[in-house]
Design an enzyme around this catalytic site. Sequence first.
Site, PDB file in Angstrom:
ATOM      1  N   SER A 289       0.879  -1.171   0.000  1.00  0.00           N
ATOM      2  CA  SER A 289       0.000   0.000   0.000  1.00  0.00           C
ATOM      3  C   SER A 289       0.914   1.218   0.000  1.00  0.00           C
ATOM      4  O   SER A 289       2.107   1.105   0.331  1.00  0.00           O
ATOM      5  CB  SER A 289      -0.848  -0.024   1.275  1.00  0.00           C
ATOM      6  OG  SER A 289      -1.432   1.235   1.520  1.00  0.00           O
TER       7      SER A 289
ATOM      8  N   TYR B 249      -2.298  -1.524  10.300  1.00  0.00           N
ATOM      9  CA  TYR B 249      -2.201  -1.631   8.835  1.00  0.00           C
ATOM     10  C   TYR B 249      -0.842  -1.127   8.348  1.00  0.00           C
ATOM     11  O   TYR B 249      -0.185  -1.783   7.528  1.00  0.00           O
ATOM     12  CB  TYR B 249      -3.333  -0.813   8.219  1.00  0.00           C
ATOM     13  CG  TYR B 249      -3.546  -0.987   6.735  1.00  0.00           C
ATOM     14  CD1 TYR B 249      -4.224  -2.093   6.236  1.00  0.00           C
ATOM     15  CD2 TYR B 249      -3.102  -0.028   5.822  1.00  0.00           C
ATOM     16  CE1 TYR B 249      -4.459  -2.243   4.874  1.00  0.00           C
ATOM     17  CE2 TYR B 249      -3.333  -0.170   4.462  1.00  0.00           C
ATOM     18  CZ  TYR B 249      -4.011  -1.279   3.994  1.00  0.00           C
ATOM     19  OH  TYR B 249      -4.243  -1.422   2.642  1.00  0.00           O
TER      20      TYR B 249
HETATM   21  P1  NAD Z   1     -11.751  -6.236  -0.588  1.00  0.00           P
HETATM   22  O1  NAD Z   1     -12.397  -6.139   0.739  1.00  0.00           O
HETATM   23  O2  NAD Z   1     -12.506  -5.804  -1.800  1.00  0.00           O
HETATM   24  O3  NAD Z   1     -11.233  -7.734  -0.852  1.00  0.00           O
HETATM   25  C1  NAD Z   1     -10.506  -8.440   0.109  1.00  0.00           C
HETATM   26  C2  NAD Z   1     -10.737  -9.927  -0.103  1.00  0.00           C
HETATM   27  O4  NAD Z   1      -9.907 -10.617   0.854  1.00  0.00           O
HETATM   28  C3  NAD Z   1     -12.187 -10.379   0.147  1.00  0.00           C
HETATM   29  O5  NAD Z   1     -12.637 -11.196  -0.915  1.00  0.00           O
HETATM   30  C4  NAD Z   1     -12.105 -11.153   1.458  1.00  0.00           C
HETATM   31  O6  NAD Z   1     -13.049 -12.217   1.557  1.00  0.00           O
HETATM   32  C5  NAD Z   1     -10.673 -11.683   1.390  1.00  0.00           C
HETATM   33  N1  NAD Z   1     -10.142 -12.036   2.713  1.00  0.00           N
HETATM   34  C6  NAD Z   1     -10.229 -11.324   3.861  1.00  0.00           C
HETATM   35  N2  NAD Z   1      -9.652 -11.990   4.857  1.00  0.00           N
HETATM   36  C7  NAD Z   1      -9.177 -13.155   4.344  1.00  0.00           C
HETATM   37  C8  NAD Z   1      -8.494 -14.262   4.876  1.00  0.00           C
HETATM   38  N3  NAD Z   1      -8.171 -14.343   6.172  1.00  0.00           N
HETATM   39  N4  NAD Z   1      -8.150 -15.275   4.049  1.00  0.00           N
HETATM   40  C9  NAD Z   1      -8.485 -15.230   2.731  1.00  0.00           C
HETATM   41  N5  NAD Z   1      -9.151 -14.219   2.166  1.00  0.00           N
HETATM   42  C10 NAD Z   1      -9.493 -13.176   2.964  1.00  0.00           C
HETATM   43  O7  NAD Z   1     -10.391  -5.417  -0.437  1.00  0.00           O
HETATM   44  P2  NAD Z   1      -9.366  -4.768  -1.506  1.00  0.00           P
HETATM   45  O8  NAD Z   1      -9.491  -3.301  -1.376  1.00  0.00           O
HETATM   46  O9  NAD Z   1      -9.488  -5.396  -2.834  1.00  0.00           O
HETATM   47  O10 NAD Z   1      -7.981  -5.160  -0.816  1.00  0.00           O
HETATM   48  C11 NAD Z   1      -7.114  -6.141  -1.335  1.00  0.00           C
HETATM   49  C12 NAD Z   1      -5.699  -5.849  -0.845  1.00  0.00           C
HETATM   50  O11 NAD Z   1      -5.293  -4.569  -1.343  1.00  0.00           O
HETATM   51  C13 NAD Z   1      -5.547  -5.793   0.675  1.00  0.00           C
HETATM   52  O12 NAD Z   1      -4.333  -6.391   1.063  1.00  0.00           O
HETATM   53  C14 NAD Z   1      -5.490  -4.295   0.950  1.00  0.00           C
HETATM   54  O13 NAD Z   1      -4.796  -3.995   2.132  1.00  0.00           O
HETATM   55  C15 NAD Z   1      -4.759  -3.816  -0.283  1.00  0.00           C
HETATM   56  N6  NAD Z   1      -4.923  -2.390  -0.561  1.00  0.00           N
HETATM   57  C16 NAD Z   1      -6.164  -1.880  -0.785  1.00  0.00           C
HETATM   58  C17 NAD Z   1      -6.287  -0.523  -1.046  1.00  0.00           C
HETATM   59  C18 NAD Z   1      -7.619   0.100  -1.303  1.00  0.00           C
HETATM   60  O14 NAD Z   1      -7.688   1.345  -1.305  1.00  0.00           O
HETATM   61  N7  NAD Z   1      -8.688  -0.644  -1.546  1.00  0.00           N
HETATM   62  C19 NAD Z   1      -5.160   0.295  -1.078  1.00  0.00           C
HETATM   63  C20 NAD Z   1      -3.910  -0.266  -0.836  1.00  0.00           C
HETATM   64  C21 NAD Z   1      -3.809  -1.621  -0.584  1.00  0.00           C
END
Ligand code: NAD
Length: 260
Positions: A142, A155
């Site tokens: 991130s 985080y």
């Molecule tokens: P999201 O909530 O849309 O998707 C996350 C997915 O992870 C879901 O399908 C959930 O069921 C799954 N999940 C959660 N806990 C789990 C576990 N213990 N085992 C297996 N699966 C699990 O979120 P997103 O925004 O797509 O985030 C994905 C990644 O991107 C994360 O690591 C997040 O920190 C990172 N990220 C997101 C953003 C953002 O702005 N959305 C920015 C930077 C980084």
Amino acid sequence: MTLLDKVCIVTGAASGIGNAIARRYARDGGKVVIADLNIDAANAAAAEINAAHPDQAMAVAMDVTSEEQVNAGIEKVIGAWGKIDVLVSNAGIQIVHPVEDFPFNEWKKMLAIHLDGAFLTTKACIPHMYTAGSGSIIYMGSVHSKEASPLKSAYVTAKHGLLGLSRVIAKEGAKHGVRSNVICPGFVRTPLVDKQIPEQARDLGISEEEVVNRVMLGQTVDQEFTTVDDIAEVAFLFAAFESNALTGQSLIASHGWFME
Ligand code: NAD
């Protein structure tokens, strides 16, 4: 650069960024594994990919914090497709509190999903990559792998940690042909971010509009969210890159929010 017939495991691919990465990889001919805690959503995501690209997706139930479930899921992939070329360790959640109010169990849950999950999936996949003499491991970091924000102690700690893990994997993996990278997205409008908007408004004492326009987009060059497709393109680049030139590196994709 191509992912044709490469077996690519994407954790957390039932939703958001991971789902876009899986779809991007399948579009390029990759065989994708939707590994997720939410098996119903994972099955639906795999069915959607298979409708467009027959036999290129499978769903695997996996809690990335469980060594048993991770190992069983990886064995299922090996049983079905015989190899692992790409791992995207992407599953993640967000929990925000000021540090003095951060419940210890929630801190541990955050570190477990982001760090134990990255470690366990790496440990399970990398022997198969070593046997093949090639592989690509991508961690979903991130901007918070490089920068801090209030309320996000767990985080930010976890996302900084992934940089260290990735650099070690780049060094250990090199002689086996395994590369390692971190993608560092800015704010992407997924369920993970939507959930935070009212929580941050409450904790910071500002409106939800201010959370979006000031906290999330205030430092971007164009007041725009990074998109899941932006991140999927970066994930394609790292997975398909043909030499070791980029190994150990992280790439920020944040519409100019954070530059280095
Ligand atoms: P999201 O909530 O849309 O998707 C996350 C997915 O992870 C879901 O399908 C959930 O069921 C799954 N999940 C959660 N806990 C789990 C576990 N213990 N085992 C297996 N699966 C699990 O979120 P997103 O925004 O797509 O985030 C994905 C990644 O991107 C994360 O690591 C997040 O920190 C990172 N990220 C997101 C953003 C953002 O702005 N959305 C920015 C930077 C980084």
